[in-house]
Motif scaffolding. Structure first.
Motif, PDB file in Angstrom:
ATOM      1  N   PHE A   4       0.818  -1.222   0.000  1.00 41.69           N
ATOM      2  CA  PHE A   4       0.000   0.000   0.000  1.00 41.69           C
ATOM      3  C   PHE A   4       0.849   1.266   0.000  1.00 41.69           C
ATOM      4  CE2 PHE A   4      -0.731  -1.348   4.619  1.00 41.69           C
ATOM      5  CZ  PHE A   4       0.023  -0.355   5.213  1.00 41.69           C
ATOM      6  N   PHE A   5       2.088   1.187   0.481  1.00 44.39           N
ATOM      7  CA  PHE A   5       2.975   2.348   0.365  1.00 44.39           C
ATOM      8  C   PHE A   5       3.200   2.683  -1.112  1.00 44.39           C
ATOM      9  CE2 PHE A   5       7.172   4.160  -0.347  1.00 44.39           C
ATOM     10  CZ  PHE A   5       7.196   5.223   0.540  1.00 44.39           C
ATOM     11  N   ASN A   6       3.515   1.675  -1.898  1.00 43.55           N
ATOM     12  CA  ASN A   6       3.777   1.900  -3.325  1.00 43.55           C
ATOM     13  C   ASN A   6       2.515   2.264  -4.094  1.00 43.55           C
ATOM     14  OD1 ASN A   6       6.730   1.394  -3.936  1.00 43.55           O
ATOM     15  ND2 ASN A   6       6.251  -0.440  -2.759  1.00 43.55           N
ATOM     16  N   LYS A   7       1.377   1.687  -3.693  1.00 44.78           N
ATOM     17  CA  LYS A   7       0.129   2.032  -4.372  1.00 44.78           C
ATOM     18  C   LYS A   7      -0.241   3.489  -4.115  1.00 44.78           C
ATOM     19  CE  LYS A   7      -4.670   0.671  -5.202  1.00 44.78           C
ATOM     20  NZ  LYS A   7      -4.483   0.737  -6.667  1.00 44.78           N
ATOM     21  N   LEU A   8      -0.048   3.943  -2.885  1.00 43.01           N
ATOM     22  CA  LEU A   8      -0.327   5.352  -2.580  1.00 43.01           C
ATOM     23  C   LEU A   8       0.606   6.272  -3.373  1.00 43.01           C
ATOM     24  CD1 LEU A   8      -0.905   5.342   1.299  1.00 43.01           C
ATOM     25  CD2 LEU A   8      -2.629   5.485  -0.499  1.00 43.01           C
ATOM     26  N   GLN A   9       1.880   5.901  -3.426  1.00 40.60           N
ATOM     27  CA  GLN A   9       2.838   6.712  -4.175  1.00 40.60           C
ATOM     28  C   GLN A   9       2.440   6.817  -5.643  1.00 40.60           C
ATOM     29  OE1 GLN A   9       6.225   8.075  -3.096  1.00 40.60           O
ATOM     30  NE2 GLN A   9       5.006   8.084  -1.238  1.00 40.60           N
ATOM     31  N   ARG A  10       1.959   5.718  -6.179  1.00 37.06           N
ATOM     32  CA  ARG A  10       1.634   5.664  -7.606  1.00 37.06           C
ATOM     33  C   ARG A  10       0.271   6.262  -7.930  1.00 37.06           C
ATOM     34  NH1 ARG A  10       1.727   0.545  -7.989  1.00 37.06           N
ATOM     35  NH2 ARG A  10      -0.526   0.200  -7.913  1.00 37.06           N
TER      36      ARG A  10
END
Length: 300
Positions: free
Chosen positions: A108-114
């Protein structure tokens, strides 16, 4: 001012109907935080001592104008809760829950960033955030923090350790020093908010005159923060790094607090911070005393 949250922040509590969510949601409201809603798809249409409960974050945002969320969901559900909050329209998410799987955090860290670059996540496994006198989201005791006073210096705090966060707040209060905002970023391997995120915000905040940063062994976040401080910070910074006596190769408390070889040791972090011009204490109380000296210097 303050960073991330203030008296205008409206918060929806994901998990308000659970025991922990209810306890801290009501406690935060008592402090003065605008706790405007809770969520539980099975209890939509009910309320918790006057706080309406909605099925989803999106419903709560539409009805109340909530801009932040606080997650008190059990660890297996945090991944979905974070994405529900982002998709629901809030811009600041505080995930208190500990024990969230590292692979979920990374996902979810990467999904939020993207997909949601304008959404700021704090945590998981953190005490939350408090802008004293304005807003308290999470589990920090509000009475241990002194609110800013017009004409007096205020200190910003950022810490990986929850208990050290509380100690810093209380020791500054005992020395009659106000805090603009105190951010507990949590000690997991993939924190949603970094030291640098907070340092950058404190540097831009006109109510923050100095910064206290509490780190610990493991990872490279403190060394990266030291480089940022050296290149970008004009405000004085005081720091303490926990884990000076920790043996290499063993996990100490937080999931992120593991030393590998010569990397991530307290000594290496302290050296990097000193080289960046940071005032480094050998224990939390010494760090607080260093901050007293810094603030006294600002008053002159």
């Amino acid at each position: 001012m303050s960073i991330f949250v203030d008296e205008n922040t409206k918060v929806v509590y994901q998990g308000l109907t659970g025991s922990q969510g209810r306890f801290y949601g009501l406690l935060n409201r008592e402090y003065g935080t605008q706790v405007v809603a809770g969520t539980n798809p099975k209890k939509a249409g009910t309320d918790v001592e006057g706080i309406p409960v909605y099925a989803t974050v999106a419903d709560a945002v539409e009805a109340t104008g909530a801009t932040a969320s606080c997650i008190f969901i059990p660890a297996p559900g945090v991944k979905d809760a974070v994405i529900e909050a982002a998709e629901g329209g809030v811009k600041f998410i505080v995930a208190i829950t500990e024990g969230v799987p590292a692979q979920d955090e990374a996902w979810f860290f990467n999904k939020l960033q993207r997909d949601f670059p304008d959404v700021q996540l704090l945590g998981p496994n953190c005490p939350g955030i408090i802008s004293p006198g304005k807003c308290n989201i999470g589990i920090t005791a509000g009475h241990i923090a002194k609110p800013p006073v017009e004409g007096e210096p205020s200190v910003g705090i950022v810490s990986r350790s929850g208990t050290l966060t509380y100690q810093a707040l209380y020791e500054l209060k005992l020395n009659d020093i106000a805090v603009s905002t105190c951010v507990g970023i949590g000690g997991d391997p993939v924190p949603g908010t970094s030291f640098i995120d907070c340092l950058k915000a404190f540097e831009a905040d006109d109510q923050t005159d100095a910064v206290m940063m509490f780190g610990e062994i493991g990872g490279s976040a403190e060394e990266e923060a030291a480089e940022f401080i050296s290149n970008e910070m004009s405000k004085p910074v005081v720091s303490y790094i926990a884990g000076v006596t920790a043996p290499a190769g063993k996990k100490m408390g937080h999931a992120g607090a593991i030393v590998s070889g010569g990397k991530g040791t307290a000594a290496a972090k302290m050296d990097a911070l000193r080289a960046a011009g940071v005032h480094v204490g050998n224990n939390p109380t010494e760090a607080s005393q260093l901050m007293v000296e810094v603030v006294n210097g600002l008053k002159k």
